[in-house]
Design a protein around this motif. Structure first.
Motif, PDB file in Angstrom:
ATOM      1  N   PHE A   1       0.835  -1.205   0.000  1.00 60.29           N
ATOM      2  CA  PHE A   1       0.000   0.000   0.000  1.00 60.29           C
ATOM      3  C   PHE A   1       0.868   1.252   0.000  1.00 60.29           C
ATOM      4  N   ASN A   2       1.885   1.286   0.848  1.00 60.19           N
ATOM      5  CA  ASN A   2       2.758   2.459   0.921  1.00 60.19           C
ATOM      6  C   ASN A   2       3.452   2.714  -0.418  1.00 60.19           C
ATOM      7  N   HIS A   3       3.906   1.642  -1.061  1.00 62.04           N
ATOM      8  CA  HIS A   3       4.586   1.800  -2.343  1.00 62.04           C
ATOM      9  C   HIS A   3       3.633   2.375  -3.392  1.00 62.04           C
ATOM     10  N   VAL A   4       2.441   1.812  -3.480  1.00 62.66           N
ATOM     11  CA  VAL A   4       1.461   2.295  -4.459  1.00 62.66           C
ATOM     12  C   VAL A   4       1.099   3.748  -4.163  1.00 62.66           C
ATOM     13  N   HIS A   5       0.862   4.068  -2.910  1.00 65.50           N
ATOM     14  CA  HIS A   5       0.520   5.440  -2.537  1.00 65.50           C
ATOM     15  C   HIS A   5       1.658   6.394  -2.904  1.00 65.50           C
ATOM     16  N   ASP A   6       2.893   5.991  -2.640  1.00 63.67           N
ATOM     17  CA  ASP A   6       4.035   6.855  -2.928  1.00 63.67           C
ATOM     18  C   ASP A   6       4.202   7.110  -4.422  1.00 63.67           C
ATOM     19  N   ILE A   7       4.052   6.069  -5.249  1.00 64.36           N
ATOM     20  CA  ILE A   7       4.247   6.307  -6.688  1.00 64.36           C
ATOM     21  C   ILE A   7       3.110   7.149  -7.258  1.00 64.36           C
ATOM     22  N   VAL A   8       1.908   6.985  -6.738  1.00 67.24           N
ATOM     23  CA  VAL A   8       0.783   7.796  -7.233  1.00 67.24           C
ATOM     24  C   VAL A   8       0.967   9.255  -6.827  1.00 67.24           C
ATOM     25  N   THR A   9       1.310   9.516  -5.578  1.00 68.31           N
ATOM     26  CA  THR A   9       1.464  10.913  -5.143  1.00 68.31           C
ATOM     27  C   THR A   9       2.662  11.576  -5.807  1.00 68.31           C
ATOM     28  N   SER A  10       3.745  10.838  -6.008  1.00 69.42           N
ATOM     29  CA  SER A  10       4.902  11.460  -6.664  1.00 69.42           C
ATOM     30  C   SER A  10       4.598  11.772  -8.126  1.00 69.42           C
TER      31      SER A  10
END
Length: 168
Positions: A73-82
Protein backbone atom coordinates in the motif's frame (compact mmCIF):
# COMPACT_ATOMS: atom_id res chain seq x y z
CA UNK A 1 19.30 -14.15 -14.49
CA UNK A 2 16.09 -12.21 -15.27
CA UNK A 3 15.11 -9.24 -13.18
CA UNK A 4 12.24 -10.08 -10.86
CA UNK A 5 9.47 -7.60 -10.34
CA UNK A 6 9.24 -6.33 -6.80
CA UNK A 7 5.65 -5.25 -6.48
CA UNK A 8 3.50 -5.87 -9.56
CA UNK A 9 2.49 -8.78 -11.75
CA UNK A 10 3.72 -8.52 -15.32
CA UNK A 11 2.27 -10.28 -18.30
CA UNK A 12 4.43 -13.01 -19.76
CA UNK A 13 6.34 -12.17 -22.95
CA UNK A 14 4.38 -12.98 -26.12
CA UNK A 15 1.26 -13.73 -24.08
CA UNK A 16 -1.55 -12.24 -26.12
CA UNK A 17 -4.29 -13.46 -23.80
CA UNK A 18 -2.87 -12.11 -20.55
CA UNK A 19 -5.10 -11.21 -17.61
CA UNK A 20 -6.62 -7.76 -18.01
CA UNK A 21 -4.86 -6.47 -14.88
CA UNK A 22 -1.37 -7.72 -15.71
CA UNK A 23 0.97 -4.85 -16.47
CA UNK A 24 3.61 -4.51 -19.16
CA UNK A 25 3.69 -5.05 -22.87
CA UNK A 26 3.48 -8.23 -24.90
CA UNK A 27 7.02 -7.69 -26.20
CA UNK A 28 10.06 -6.89 -24.09
CA UNK A 29 8.77 -5.07 -21.02
CA UNK A 30 11.50 -3.50 -18.95
CA UNK A 31 10.65 -4.72 -15.48
CA UNK A 32 12.72 -2.01 -13.86
CA UNK A 33 10.04 0.42 -15.01
CA UNK A 34 7.29 -1.46 -13.19
CA UNK A 35 5.99 1.68 -11.47
CA UNK A 36 5.46 3.34 -14.85
CA UNK A 37 3.65 0.29 -16.23
CA UNK A 38 1.45 0.20 -13.11
CA UNK A 39 0.50 3.85 -13.64
CA UNK A 40 -0.12 3.27 -17.36
CA UNK A 41 -2.66 0.62 -16.39
CA UNK A 42 -4.32 3.03 -13.94
CA UNK A 43 -4.70 5.55 -16.79
CA UNK A 44 -6.38 2.93 -18.99
CA UNK A 45 -8.90 1.34 -16.62
CA UNK A 46 -12.20 2.76 -15.40
CA UNK A 47 -12.59 4.08 -11.87
CA UNK A 48 -15.01 1.24 -11.12
CA UNK A 49 -12.16 -1.21 -11.74
CA UNK A 50 -9.68 0.29 -9.28
CA UNK A 51 -10.63 -2.09 -6.49
CA UNK A 52 -10.30 -5.22 -8.64
CA UNK A 53 -7.03 -4.01 -10.16
CA UNK A 54 -5.52 -3.16 -6.78
CA UNK A 55 -6.66 -6.47 -5.26
CA UNK A 56 -5.28 -8.44 -8.20
CA UNK A 57 -1.85 -6.82 -7.91
CA UNK A 58 -1.92 -7.05 -4.10
CA UNK A 59 -2.75 -10.76 -4.19
CA UNK A 60 0.14 -11.38 -6.58
CA UNK A 61 2.50 -9.43 -4.31
CA UNK A 62 1.34 -11.18 -1.15
CA UNK A 63 1.95 -14.62 -2.68
CA UNK A 64 5.66 -13.77 -2.79
CA UNK A 65 5.69 -11.50 0.29
CA UNK A 66 3.19 -12.76 2.87
CA UNK A 67 2.13 -10.30 5.54
CA UNK A 68 3.50 -7.21 3.80
CA UNK A 69 0.25 -5.59 2.71
CA UNK A 70 1.17 -2.29 4.33
CA UNK A 71 4.43 -2.13 2.35
CA UNK A 72 2.54 -2.69 -0.89
CA UNK A 73 0.00 0.00 0.00
CA UNK A 74 2.76 2.46 0.92
CA UNK A 75 4.59 1.80 -2.34
CA UNK A 76 1.46 2.30 -4.46
CA UNK A 77 0.52 5.44 -2.54
CA UNK A 78 4.03 6.86 -2.93
CA UNK A 79 4.25 6.31 -6.69
CA UNK A 80 0.78 7.80 -7.23
CA UNK A 81 1.46 10.91 -5.14
CA UNK A 82 4.90 11.46 -6.66
CA UNK A 83 3.46 11.22 -10.20
CA UNK A 84 0.70 13.68 -9.29
CA UNK A 85 3.38 16.09 -8.02
CA UNK A 86 5.28 15.59 -11.28
CA UNK A 87 2.28 16.49 -13.42
CA UNK A 88 1.40 19.50 -11.27
CA UNK A 89 4.92 20.88 -11.76
CA UNK A 90 4.59 20.83 -15.56
CA UNK A 91 4.70 24.13 -17.36
CA UNK A 92 1.12 25.04 -18.30
CA UNK A 93 2.34 26.17 -21.73
CA UNK A 94 4.12 22.92 -22.58
CA UNK A 95 2.76 20.37 -25.05
CA UNK A 96 2.58 17.69 -22.30
CA UNK A 97 0.40 19.79 -20.02
CA UNK A 98 -2.97 18.85 -21.59
CA UNK A 99 -2.35 15.10 -21.40
CA UNK A 100 -0.93 15.58 -17.94
CA UNK A 101 -4.23 17.07 -16.77
CA UNK A 102 -6.17 13.94 -17.72
CA UNK A 103 -3.56 11.69 -16.15
CA UNK A 104 -3.58 13.80 -12.99
CA UNK A 105 -7.37 13.48 -12.81
CA UNK A 106 -7.12 9.69 -13.09
CA UNK A 107 -4.39 9.54 -10.47
CA UNK A 108 -6.32 11.75 -8.07
CA UNK A 109 -9.34 9.47 -8.47
CA UNK A 110 -7.10 6.47 -7.76
CA UNK A 111 -5.74 8.28 -4.70
CA UNK A 112 -9.31 8.77 -3.48
CA UNK A 113 -9.80 5.03 -3.88
CA UNK A 114 -6.64 4.41 -1.83
CA UNK A 115 -8.08 6.57 0.96
CA UNK A 116 -11.04 4.20 1.22
CA UNK A 117 -8.80 1.18 1.85
CA UNK A 118 -6.18 2.89 4.00
CA UNK A 119 -6.05 0.91 7.25
CA UNK A 120 -2.66 2.36 8.27
CA UNK A 121 -3.69 6.04 8.09
CA UNK A 122 -0.98 6.98 5.63
CA UNK A 123 -3.25 9.22 3.59
CA UNK A 124 -4.99 11.18 6.32
CA UNK A 125 -3.16 13.50 8.70
CA UNK A 126 -2.83 12.29 12.28
CA UNK A 127 -5.10 15.03 13.63
CA UNK A 128 -8.05 13.86 11.52
CA UNK A 129 -7.45 10.25 12.56
CA UNK A 130 -7.44 11.27 16.22
CA UNK A 131 -10.59 13.33 15.72
CA UNK A 132 -12.31 10.40 14.04
CA UNK A 133 -11.32 8.07 16.87
CA UNK A 134 -12.53 10.58 19.49
CA UNK A 135 -15.88 10.79 17.70
CA UNK A 136 -16.12 6.98 17.65
CA UNK A 137 -15.28 6.81 21.36
CA UNK A 138 -18.02 9.36 22.16
CA UNK A 139 -20.55 7.33 20.13
CA UNK A 140 -19.56 4.12 21.88
CA UNK A 141 -19.81 5.75 25.32
CA UNK A 142 -23.31 6.95 24.47
CA UNK A 143 -24.29 3.45 23.32
CA UNK A 144 -22.88 1.95 26.54
CA UNK A 145 -24.94 4.41 28.60
CA UNK A 146 -28.10 3.45 26.68
CA UNK A 147 -27.45 -0.27 27.16
CA UNK A 148 -26.74 0.20 30.88
CA UNK A 149 -30.04 2.09 31.25
CA UNK A 150 -31.89 -0.74 29.52
CA UNK A 151 -30.16 -3.32 31.71
CA UNK A 152 -31.00 -1.49 34.93
CA UNK A 153 -34.63 -1.20 33.80
CA UNK A 154 -34.79 -4.93 33.12
CA UNK A 155 -33.08 -5.79 36.42
CA UNK A 156 -35.43 -3.78 38.64
CA UNK A 157 -37.38 -5.87 41.16
CA UNK A 158 -40.49 -7.51 39.74
CA UNK A 159 -39.86 -6.48 36.14
CA UNK A 160 -40.68 -9.01 33.49
CA UNK A 161 -40.27 -12.07 35.68
CA UNK A 162 -40.49 -15.22 33.70
CA UNK A 163 -41.45 -18.26 35.72
CA UNK A 164 -40.81 -21.47 33.92
CA UNK A 165 -41.72 -24.72 35.61
CA UNK A 166 -40.50 -27.96 34.33
CA UNK A 167 -42.83 -30.88 34.22
CA UNK A 168 -41.13 -34.07 35.14
Amino acid sequence: MPIQTNYFKFRKPFDFSAHQYDIGRAFFSNRRLEDNFFLLKVYKIYETEYNQFYDYQLYSYLKANPGKEEGFFNHVHDIVTSRIRHFKRLDPFSAKYASGLEQTRKLEAFLEFLKTIDRWHKVEPLESVIGEKDKLIAQLKQRIAELEAQLSFLNRPGANVINIRYML
